[in-house]
Design a protein around this motif. Structure first.
Motif, PDB file in Angstrom:
ATOM      1  N   ASN A 171     -55.045  39.038 -83.793  1.00 38.55           N
ATOM      2  CA  ASN A 171     -54.156  40.879 -84.471  1.00 38.55           C
ATOM      3  C   ASN A 171     -53.784  40.668 -82.673  1.00 38.55           C
ATOM      4  N   LEU A 172     -54.959  41.019 -80.969  1.00 38.83           N
ATOM      5  CA  LEU A 172     -54.008  41.523 -80.338  1.00 38.83           C
ATOM      6  C   LEU A 172     -53.026  40.590 -80.028  1.00 38.83           C
ATOM      7  N   ASN A 173     -53.400  39.106 -79.941  1.00 41.27           N
ATOM      8  CA  ASN A 173     -52.107  38.598 -80.092  1.00 41.27           C
ATOM      9  C   ASN A 173     -50.969  37.924 -80.400  1.00 41.27           C
ATOM     10  N   ASN A 174     -51.060  39.106 -81.418  1.00 39.79           N
ATOM     11  CA  ASN A 174     -49.888  39.173 -82.236  1.00 39.79           C
ATOM     12  C   ASN A 174     -49.103  40.750 -82.768  1.00 39.79           C
ATOM     13  N   GLY A 175     -49.755  41.665 -81.036  1.00 37.71           N
ATOM     14  CA  GLY A 175     -49.216  43.202 -80.814  1.00 37.71           C
ATOM     15  C   GLY A 175     -49.842  43.886 -82.351  1.00 37.71           C
ATOM     16  N   MET A 176     -50.592  43.843 -82.817  1.00 38.90           N
ATOM     17  CA  MET A 176     -50.900  44.353 -84.195  1.00 38.90           C
ATOM     18  C   MET A 176     -52.553  44.794 -83.530  1.00 38.90           C
ATOM     19  N   HIS A 177     -52.532  46.218 -84.546  1.00 40.14           N
ATOM     20  CA  HIS A 177     -53.500  47.617 -83.733  1.00 40.14           C
ATOM     21  C   HIS A 177     -54.604  46.564 -84.837  1.00 40.14           C
ATOM     22  N   THR A 178     -56.065  47.346 -84.539  1.00 44.07           N
ATOM     23  CA  THR A 178     -56.982  46.410 -85.339  1.00 44.07           C
ATOM     24  C   THR A 178     -58.235  47.076 -86.292  1.00 44.07           C
ATOM     25  N   LEU A 179     -58.342  47.813 -87.090  1.00 45.48           N
ATOM     26  CA  LEU A 179     -58.965  49.580 -87.655  1.00 45.48           C
ATOM     27  C   LEU A 179     -60.364  47.893 -87.651  1.00 45.48           C
ATOM     28  N   CYS A 180     -61.430  48.578 -87.537  1.00 51.57           N
ATOM     29  CA  CYS A 180     -62.810  48.176 -87.594  1.00 51.57           C
ATOM     30  C   CYS A 180     -63.810  49.368 -88.497  1.00 51.57           C
ATOM     31  N   LEU A 181     -63.613  48.459 -89.699  1.00 51.47           N
ATOM     32  CA  LEU A 181     -64.937  49.577 -90.416  1.00 51.47           C
ATOM     33  C   LEU A 181     -66.259  49.311 -89.938  1.00 51.47           C
ATOM     34  N   LEU A 182     -66.928  50.354 -89.755  1.00 46.95           N
ATOM     35  CA  LEU A 182     -68.567  50.079 -89.398  1.00 46.95           C
ATOM     36  C   LEU A 182     -69.971  50.319 -90.590  1.00 46.95           C
ATOM     37  N   ASP A 183     -70.502  49.072 -90.226  1.00 45.23           N
ATOM     38  CA  ASP A 183     -71.302  48.191 -91.022  1.00 45.23           C
ATOM     39  C   ASP A 183     -72.323  50.510 -91.617  1.00 45.23           C
ATOM     40  N   ILE A 184     -72.869  49.865 -93.288  1.00 41.25           N
ATOM     41  CA  ILE A 184     -73.312  51.123 -93.425  1.00 41.25           C
ATOM     42  C   ILE A 184     -74.348  50.690 -94.014  1.00 41.25           C
ATOM     43  N   LYS A 185     -75.329  51.085 -94.015  1.00 36.23           N
ATOM     44  CA  LYS A 185     -76.680  50.524 -94.973  1.00 36.23           C
ATOM     45  C   LYS A 185     -77.175  51.264 -96.061  1.00 36.23           C
ATOM     46  N   ILE A 186     -77.042  51.244 -97.310  1.00 33.88           N
ATOM     47  CA  ILE A 186     -77.404  52.562 -98.367  1.00 33.88           C
ATOM     48  C   ILE A 186     -78.208  51.677 -98.964  1.00 33.88           C
ATOM     49  N   LYS A 187     -79.373  52.460 -99.238  1.00 37.23           N
ATOM     50  CA  LYS A 187     -80.781  51.603-100.566  1.00 37.23           C
ATOM     51  C   LYS A 187     -81.157  50.030 -99.912  1.00 37.23           C
ATOM     52  N   GLU A 188     -81.467  50.616 -98.966  1.00 37.76           N
ATOM     53  CA  GLU A 188     -81.236  49.155 -98.037  1.00 37.76           C
ATOM     54  C   GLU A 188     -83.265  48.857 -98.682  1.00 37.76           C
ATOM     55  N   GLN A 189     -83.874  47.889 -99.099  1.00 36.05           N
ATOM     56  CA  GLN A 189     -85.657  47.764 -99.323  1.00 36.05           C
ATOM     57  C   GLN A 189     -86.065  46.980 -97.490  1.00 36.05           C
ATOM     58  N   SER A 190     -86.822  47.402 -97.220  1.00 32.81           N
ATOM     59  CA  SER A 190     -87.810  46.352 -95.980  1.00 32.81           C
ATOM     60  C   SER A 190     -88.114  45.343 -97.242  1.00 32.81           C
ATOM     61  N   LEU A 191     -88.508  44.245 -96.309  1.00 33.33           N
ATOM     62  CA  LEU A 191     -89.128  43.366 -97.147  1.00 33.33           C
ATOM     63  C   LEU A 191     -90.224  43.386 -97.595  1.00 33.33           C
ATOM     64  N   GLU A 192     -91.312  44.395 -97.461  1.00 33.54           N
ATOM     65  CA  GLU A 192     -92.499  44.329 -97.746  1.00 33.54           C
ATOM     66  C   GLU A 192     -92.314  44.855 -99.161  1.00 33.54           C
ATOM     67  N   ASN A 193     -91.501  45.850 -99.415  1.00 32.52           N
ATOM     68  CA  ASN A 193     -91.158  46.773-100.645  1.00 32.52           C
ATOM     69  C   ASN A 193     -90.390  45.765-101.579  1.00 32.52           C
ATOM     70  N   ILE A 194     -89.724  45.379-101.459  1.00 32.18           N
ATOM     71  CA  ILE A 194     -89.253  43.860-102.691  1.00 32.18           C
ATOM     72  C   ILE A 194     -90.204  43.931-102.523  1.00 32.18           C
ATOM     73  N   LEU A 195     -91.455  42.194-101.668  1.00 34.78           N
ATOM     74  CA  LEU A 195     -92.948  41.898-101.883  1.00 34.78           C
ATOM     75  C   LEU A 195     -93.176  42.760-103.173  1.00 34.78           C
ATOM     76  N   ARG A 196     -93.720  43.735-102.505  1.00 36.45           N
ATOM     77  CA  ARG A 196     -94.805  44.594-103.202  1.00 36.45           C
ATOM     78  C   ARG A 196     -93.694  45.252-104.599  1.00 36.45           C
ATOM     79  N   LYS A 197     -92.810  44.942-104.385  1.00 37.20           N
ATOM     80  CA  LYS A 197     -91.831  46.035-105.769  1.00 37.20           C
ATOM     81  C   LYS A 197     -92.204  47.318-105.527  1.00 37.20           C
ATOM     82  N   ARG A 198     -91.657  47.473-104.472  1.00 34.06           N
ATOM     83  CA  ARG A 198     -91.866  48.910-104.960  1.00 34.06           C
ATOM     84  C   ARG A 198     -90.458  49.735-104.726  1.00 34.06           C
ATOM     85  N   ASN A 199     -90.090  51.146-105.572  1.00 31.46           N
ATOM     86  CA  ASN A 199     -89.050  51.021-105.170  1.00 31.46           C
ATOM     87  C   ASN A 199     -88.685  51.861-104.633  1.00 31.46           C
TER      88      ASN A 199
END
Lengths: 273, 273
Positions: B154-182
């Motif tokens: 984008n920069l090389n072609n004179g364009m702006h870049t919108l960067c959307l930033l990561d969202i983590k929602i309803k992620e489970q820890s490895l431990e909770n996944i392994l123990r099948k805990r909701n």
């Protein structure tokens, strides 16, 4: 008090947001920049004024000069300026925002849908759109083609291009300008067919990129956000000479040559033949 | 009957369009995909249900599997699926649209404002934005940087870049996944500061383009469309270590090096120092 920039969205009078409607109803004055375009976009004055419970003041071509006056009004009263789509879709309004800051007027923006994102209804991923281009009307002795370079840059980088097609509103003929008659030409809207023909001419002139020819597939879109919106996936050649997109407004998309399978599947569902 | 995809816009409950509100109020059922995100975006369930006069059904992660069932419901009743921003802002929903067509369900889209166009409030011309990138959270042993290549293009072609930033929602820890805990982790939002730090690391690793360094000016934006939205024009270095953008959601813009004078003037009005 506040100067509000209120987006109207794309379709009919009910596409305003609840927030926008509430603001308009309590504003002292409601302006609309280039009123004729409002009507051309499918809005009807009586219907709007009834729905808003407010008279709408036409802020004309000459609005550029009136702006300061309107801004100064917002020092004492809440004032709204209506804009089709999102307030920032077609213009940054930077001059207005900078001037407002200088004279101490606070500005609030009521966002709304814009053609720039509504094109997502074609199935093309919005993240993959490159810069947007405007395709102007050609005349007998003026055939600008600089937009084509931007399409090639987007294509070379795997990006889609949204092409907004020219609108001529409140144009005066040379004769009327010379005779100082306040008569205007009928509004004109560049169609997908006309735009496709112009692009084919440009391609024929500069044969640098053989991948870009009249057989590439493009997307014609018309009246997006309206009940009778139309999306057609066809070659440039077909769009130029065979497809009828119907009433304005039209836009044109040149999709990247690198499509995601789901993009491809959605586009195929809009195939001309 | 109809399956409605209804955009909610960016700010609060009143950012829905009048059309969208009328549709929700007459739908038999109202679903919201990934409900937790709704709350994270500043919406409150009780407030929403009161305003809509409808209960909201949480359509969860597992909604992907429920989709067919929900679509089939729209064969008999009007059904609405609520989406923050514009329905096509973050995803094409192509799978859903294609499936609807297969089983004969008609789909209507109620467009709304999206961060992709609301960024126009920075004064940067929307036409000049290139492809949008997503910046993911980095972990101890996973530091993806492929988005940076797109910024350079984008920069090389004179364009702006919108960067959307990561969202983590309803992620489970490895431990909770392994123990099948909701049980789920707290929602996480990548900040402008974190994103800027990650970009600086990438720049330090591949020193190909000396024009792109920690001293380039970027735009941090937070809570766009909200009453307390914040826009800061600062260097990557300042955004990483000095600027506090406040509560989520944040996004980041890498402006083109070729700015229009009005773009430059607007950005200067948001200068950090």
């Amino acid at each position: 008090m506040v100067f509000y920039l209120v987006g109207l969205g794309l379709g009919d009078v009910t596409d305003i947001t609840v927030k926008g409607l509430n603001i308009i109803r309590r504003c002292k004055k409601v302006y609309f920049e280039n009123y004729t375009s409002l009507l051309s976009f499918g809005f009807d004055q009586t219907q709007l004024e009834k729905f808003y419970e407010r008279p709408i003041i036409e802020a004309d071509r000459e609005f550029v000069e009136q702006k300061l006056k309107v801004l100064e009004e917002s020092l004492n009263d809440d004032i709204a300026l209506l804009i089709v789509g999102d307030p920032f879709g077609a213009t940054t309004h930077s001059d207005l925002l900078i001037r407002a800051r200088q004279i101490g007027v606070s500005v609030k923006v009521i966002h709304n849908a814009s053609i720039l994102t509504a094109v997502g209804c074609t199935g093309l991923q919005l993240y993959n759109f490159g810069s947007t281009v405007s395709i102007p009307f050609w005349t007998d002795n003026w055939e600008p083609d600089s937009f084509f370079e931007k399409i090639l840059i987007n294509l070379n980088n795997g990006m889609h291009t949204l092409c907004l097609l020219d609108i001529k509103i409140k144009e005066q003929s040379l004769e009327n300008i010379l005779r100082k008659r306040n008569e205007y030409e009928k509004p004109c809207f560049l169609t997908c067919s006309q735009a496709a023909k112009q692009i084919i001419k440009i391609i024929e002139r500069n044969k640098r990129n053989l991948d870009v020819n009249a057989d590439i597939f493009v997307v014609g879109i018309a009246r997006i956000g309206w009940d009778d919106q139309k999306i057609v996936y066809a070659t440039l050649q077909q769009l130029a000479f065979e497809v009828d997109m119907g009433l304005p407004l039209h836009s044109l998309i040149i999709p990247s040559f690198e499509l995601h399978p789901l993009e491809k599947e959605m586009l195929n569902s809009f195939s001309f033949k």
